[in-house]
Design an enzyme around this catalytic site. Structure first.
Site, mmCIF file in Angstrom:
data_model
loop_
_atom_site.group_PDB
_atom_site.id
_atom_site.type_symbol
_atom_site.label_atom_id
_atom_site.label_comp_id
_atom_site.label_asym_id
_atom_site.label_seq_id
_atom_site.Cartn_x
_atom_site.Cartn_y
_atom_site.Cartn_z
ATOM 1 N N HIS A 70 0.833 -1.209 0.000
ATOM 2 C CA HIS A 70 0.000 0.000 0.000
ATOM 3 C C HIS A 70 0.868 1.260 0.000
ATOM 4 O O HIS A 70 0.585 2.240 -0.684
ATOM 5 C CB HIS A 70 -0.922 -0.049 1.226
ATOM 6 C CG HIS A 70 -1.669 1.223 1.486
ATOM 7 N ND1 HIS A 70 -1.281 2.124 2.456
ATOM 8 C CD2 HIS A 70 -2.762 1.756 0.888
ATOM 9 C CE1 HIS A 70 -2.115 3.150 2.444
ATOM 10 N NE2 HIS A 70 -3.034 2.965 1.517
ATOM 11 N N GLU A 73 2.145 1.802 -3.380
ATOM 12 C CA GLU A 73 1.070 2.375 -4.206
ATOM 13 C C GLU A 73 1.077 3.907 -4.077
ATOM 14 O O GLU A 73 1.039 4.628 -5.071
ATOM 15 C CB GLU A 73 -0.284 1.798 -3.768
ATOM 16 C CG GLU A 73 -1.492 2.521 -4.344
ATOM 17 C CD GLU A 73 -2.614 2.695 -3.322
ATOM 18 O OE1 GLU A 73 -3.037 1.702 -2.710
ATOM 19 O OE2 GLU A 73 -3.060 3.845 -3.136
ATOM 20 N N HIS A 74 1.139 4.410 -2.851
ATOM 21 C CA HIS A 74 1.196 5.868 -2.660
ATOM 22 C C HIS A 74 2.425 6.462 -3.338
ATOM 23 O O HIS A 74 2.357 7.490 -3.989
ATOM 24 C CB HIS A 74 1.277 6.198 -1.156
ATOM 25 C CG HIS A 74 -0.053 6.305 -0.487
ATOM 26 N ND1 HIS A 74 -0.446 7.437 0.180
ATOM 27 C CD2 HIS A 74 -1.081 5.431 -0.376
ATOM 28 C CE1 HIS A 74 -1.659 7.248 0.685
ATOM 29 N NE2 HIS A 74 -2.060 6.049 0.375
ATOM 30 N N GLU A 145 -4.321 8.115 7.392
ATOM 31 C CA GLU A 145 -5.216 7.152 6.750
ATOM 32 C C GLU A 145 -5.480 5.969 7.687
ATOM 33 O O GLU A 145 -6.615 5.519 7.833
ATOM 34 C CB GLU A 145 -4.587 6.683 5.423
ATOM 35 C CG GLU A 145 -5.550 5.910 4.539
ATOM 36 C CD GLU A 145 -4.906 5.432 3.220
ATOM 37 O OE1 GLU A 145 -3.723 5.759 2.972
ATOM 38 O OE2 GLU A 145 -5.588 4.732 2.463
#
Lengths: 430, 414
Positions: A70, A73-74, A145
């Site tokens: 993840h 991904e960022h 997040e």
């Protein structure tokens, strides 16, 4: 001549074109006549479960921190000259990405800047740029997040369910990791994951919209060629996922949060299946959910009038290479009563004969829903992504649906075994 | 009766929307309307149980029927909608139109004689929804700042008119609400693949003959009842036992007119409504203070709300950056990139409207209520947007002032 396979859906009146580029990248184009919007998707078969693998560069086994897929991904949105998100928004193109257990998906949506958007998408995936500074900055954003999800009952109840159900599978850990685990991520580890999992053979491009098929394939091929000289090692990816025992870890997890409406997830751990069988389990669960839990069921009517639920109970299947389970989800002020009712009801419907008329009506409903969802480019995209990851043909859903019999429903219900059942609850603090 | 038709053969289904729109005089109007809508969405005189009704809809290849309540500024609207598949796409080309129309008529004009138990049950569902508002912190914080900004106006009323008003709903108040509904303005819009359905408007007129009050005009309704500006900035704090805190800033647009609509949309995209926006770039990308930060423009109430999920300790810093960005736009400090990307994004979203029968329908209804005309096409709107200059943005920016700040403070510090 390029070899292009065509999959046709007569019921939906559309086709998907599939080809493999020389470098091994698969390209899918789902033609949607008349639509302005075009969606471009670049995906890799790499997700939060892939934390232990052979580093393709050093050929050594490595364990990486939770949440790194993840995080990557960022970070792929960052490039040397700036940020891909900015480049997309500068031309008015909407873009985003998401990571789940077994995939990372990057996408954009545009109507008239398609070529430029494809350029940016390919560039951002193929030109990673990680620095100590930009990694540190992202730790702040992702921490926010993670905090957001910690406060969210829907996520918390679901992850607790998985933690109760699985003993060893990394599905137990949140996709985004924890604030602590992401603090161990650095640029070297990001490059390791990138080099291992972002090779053309492990990836695919999917375009949905009214585009010229040949021109689009040429465009993608042309842009990808630029990177053919890069070191992409065409070795098979080797991942280690611990063998998961058949048994669950614990029967129940209950957590208190400052909320008004409690939430429950009940899970049944199931034997792992693959390919088309996953689709079949999904469709069967969809039928079960409509027949036995939706607003047309006696169960809903009863529980609703007794004020145990305000909305239908959800029933769905989730499956992948290393996991397989059913989730039953509800919100209720009377969480223990609804749990008891659901569990008794499951045992009841296992015994009962199937109402064939209802079964056929529900099938008509699902055919309608498949047609409805094909009107949305993004729902079509999700369905095709599933088929790509499962290695099944694109328009399997209707065919699978048509072949399901009431006996399949019965057999599936009988697989829901109390011994492999877990419950997760979020209750109010007061 | 005039029926608005939107046709595009790229779709496979047809959406028929039957809207009742009315002015709200009293908070209890919201409560009665929403209980009424809930009851009418479930049963009718013919379909006495939810099960019978939904079994029939499933049989119609999953035709979906829904009753939505919506605020258009100070107006309230109850929509009875049904979506079904064009016969061309169904096995054996099964025709559903008349079945669908008579079903819709049944649900609207032949309501069940609700039992006391059914009424109480729907009230309890709404009470639960009111009580669980805080479970969704972002929506709760946004709703709270809207209430503060539009105090004493119908739009600023608590969700569903508030819990006390919901409790007061009874059979006689519901019957009055039903009569009021039938007496209100009706707008019928059909959107989707009308291939083979050229005369759908005639058929609708045939089925719904003499049903409606045709004397009332939606264009006569007032969607923004109060326009004078508020005085000082007010800060309201509320604590919640959660990891993350939510900061919302409520701004009022003073003395704007309908023509400013597109400039204000663009202003909102430059400020916070897009990833290229000043707030997203500065609060999230530069300072890493938030994952979620955005702004919303409400064209019926002339307000803009900014919201951000932040760490409690960063309250002052985040607020300072937000205020600074608002000032920058007022001073015309907008780069070409910021301006052009917002413009491209707005044009893009207008073009994409054409890909969804729901967006097309919503856009039509918005135009009818806001601009009092149905003749603005998507292409007209795009032309309007293209003409906007940075000076237009600066002009509307100077009509805007911050009035309310609502802070939902978490206890932990993440």
């Amino acid at each position: 001549m390029r070899n292009i396979n065509i999959e046709v859906s007569r019921s939906l009146g559309e086709s998907t074109y599939i080809t493999t580029l020389e470098n091994g990248l698969k390209v899918y184009i789902c033609k949607k006549k008349g639509f302005n919007k075009k969606i471009g998707i670049f995906g890799t078969k790499y997700g939060s479960l892939d934390n232990d693998f052979i580093d393709i560069m050093t050929r050594k086994r490595i364990k990486v921190p939770d949440g790194i897929a993840h995080f990557l991904e960022h970070k792929l949105f960052e490039n040397e000259k700036g940020n891909a998100l900015d480049m997309f928004s500068e031309i008015g193109v909407d873009s985003n990405a998401y990571t789940s257990f077994d995939r990372t998906i990057y996408y954009f949506e545009t109507s008239n800047r398609f070529e430029e958007a494809i350029d940016i998408l390919i560039k951002m995936i193929k030109e990673p740029y990680f620095t100590d500074e930009n990694v540190a900055k992202e730790q702040g954003i992702i921490s926010q997040e993670i905090s957001k999800y910690d406060d969210d009952t829907k996520y918390t109840v679901y992850y607790n369910l998985l933690r109760a159900m699985y003993q060893k599978n990394p599905i137990r850990v949140n996709i985004a990791g924890t604030i602590e685990s992401i603090s161990y991520i650095n640029k070297e580890l990001l490059y390791t994951c990138y080099n291992t999992f972002y090779s053309p053979q492990n990836m695919f491009i999917l375009v949905i919209g009214d585009v010229d098929v040949n021109k689009t394939i040429e465009l993608i091929d042309n842009r990808m060629k630029k990177y053919d000289g890069d070191i992409t090692l065409n070795e098979k990816i080797k991942k280690f996922i611990p063998d998961e025992p058949k048994d669950i870890l614990q029967k129940e997890i209950t957590q208190k949060l400052d909320i008004y409406m409690p939430r429950i997830n009940i899970g049944y751990k199931l034997p792992i299946v693959d390919g088309e069988e996953i689709t079949k389990c999904e469709v069967i669960s969809y039928i079960i959910s409509e027949m036995y839990f939706s607003t047309l069921s006696d169960f809903f009517q009863k529980e609703y009038s007794e004020e145990k639920i305000d909305a239908p109970v959800d029933f769905y299947y989730e499956g992948g290479d290393t996991f397989s389970h059913v989730v039953i989800s509800a919100t209720s002020k009377k969480i223990d009563l609804i749990e008891e009712d659901i569990l008794n009801y499951i045992e009841d419907i296992k015994e009962k004969q199937i109402d064939e008329e209802l079964f056929n009506i529900v099938k008509r409903n699902i055919i309608g829903n498949i047609i409805f969802s094909s009107e949305s480019l993004s729902s079509s995209g999700s369905t095709i992504i599933e088929s790509i990851l499962r290695g099944t043909s694109v328009y399997k859903e209707i065919e699978v649906l048509e072949n399901i019999t009431s006996k399949d429903i019965k057999d599936f219900l009988n697989k829901l075994d109390e011994r492999y059942r877990v419950s997760s609850k979020i209750i109010s603090k007061e | 009766m005039r029926i608005y038709k939107i046709n595009d053969d790229k779709f496979k289904s047809i959406y028929i929307s039957y809207n009742f729109t009315f002015e709200v005089k009293d908070e209890s109007d919201f409560s009665n309307s929403v209980v009424l809508a809930a009851l009418m969405s479930k049963t009718s005189n013919k379909y006495r149980t939810l099960k019978e009704k939904n079994r029939y809809l499933n049989f119609l290849y999953g035709a979906s029927f829904f009753v939505n309540t919506q605020r258009f500024g100070d107006l309230y609207s109850i929509e009875f909608g049904i979506e079904y598949i064009n016969k061309e796409f169904l096995p054996d080309k099964e025709e559903l139109l008349y079945k669908v129309l008579y079903f819709l008529k049944e649900m609207i004009y032949n309501p069940a004689d609700w039992s006391e138990k059914e009424i109480q049950r729907e009230k309890a569902v709404l009470a639960n929804r009111i009580n669980k508002q805080k479970d969704d912190k972002f929506n709760y914080a946004i709703k709270r700042v809207e209430e503060l900004l539009c105090k004493d106006e119908p739009f600023g009323t608590a969700l569903y008119g508030g819990i006390e008003n919901v409790e007061r709903v009874d059979k006689s108040s519901l019957i009055k609400a039903y009569d009021k509904l039938l007496d209100s303005c009706v707008t019928i819009i059909v959107s989707g693949n009308l291939c083979g359905y050229d005369d759908i408007d005639k058929k609708i007129n045939e089925v719904f003959k003499n049903c409606n009050n045709l004397t009332k005009k939606i264009t006569d309704l007032v969607f923004n009842t109060k326009k004078e500006s508020l005085s000082n900035i007010e800060v309201v704090n509320e604590n919640i036992d959660a990891t993350q805190s939510i900061l919302t800033v409520g701004m009022k647009i003073n003395n704007c007119n309908a023509d400013d609509f597109y400039a204000l949309n663009l202003y909102n995209l430059i400020l916070g409504g897009a990833p290229s926006s000043k707030l997203f770039q500065n609060v999230r990308e530069k300072e890493s203070l938030a994952y979620d930060i955005s702004s919303i423009y409400n064209c019926f109430k002339d307000i803009i709300i900014i919201y951000a999920g932040i760490n409690k300790d960063n309250y002052n810093k985040a607020l300072r950056i937000i205020e600074d960005q608002i000032t920058q736009i007022k001073q015309g400090k907008i780069t070409d990139i910021e301006f052009n990307s917002a413009k491209d994004m707005l044009i893009e979203s207008l073009i994409e409207c054409n890909d969804s029968k729901i967006s097309l329908l919503d856009n039509k209804l918005m135009n009818i209520i806001k601009f009092k005309t149905d003749s603005i096409s998507i292409d007209d709107a795009i032309e309007q947007v293209k003409k906007i200059t940075i000076d237009d943005i600066v002009r509307v920016a100077n009509l805007i002032s911050t009035k309310k700040i609502f802070f939902l403070g978490g206890i932990d510090n993440a």
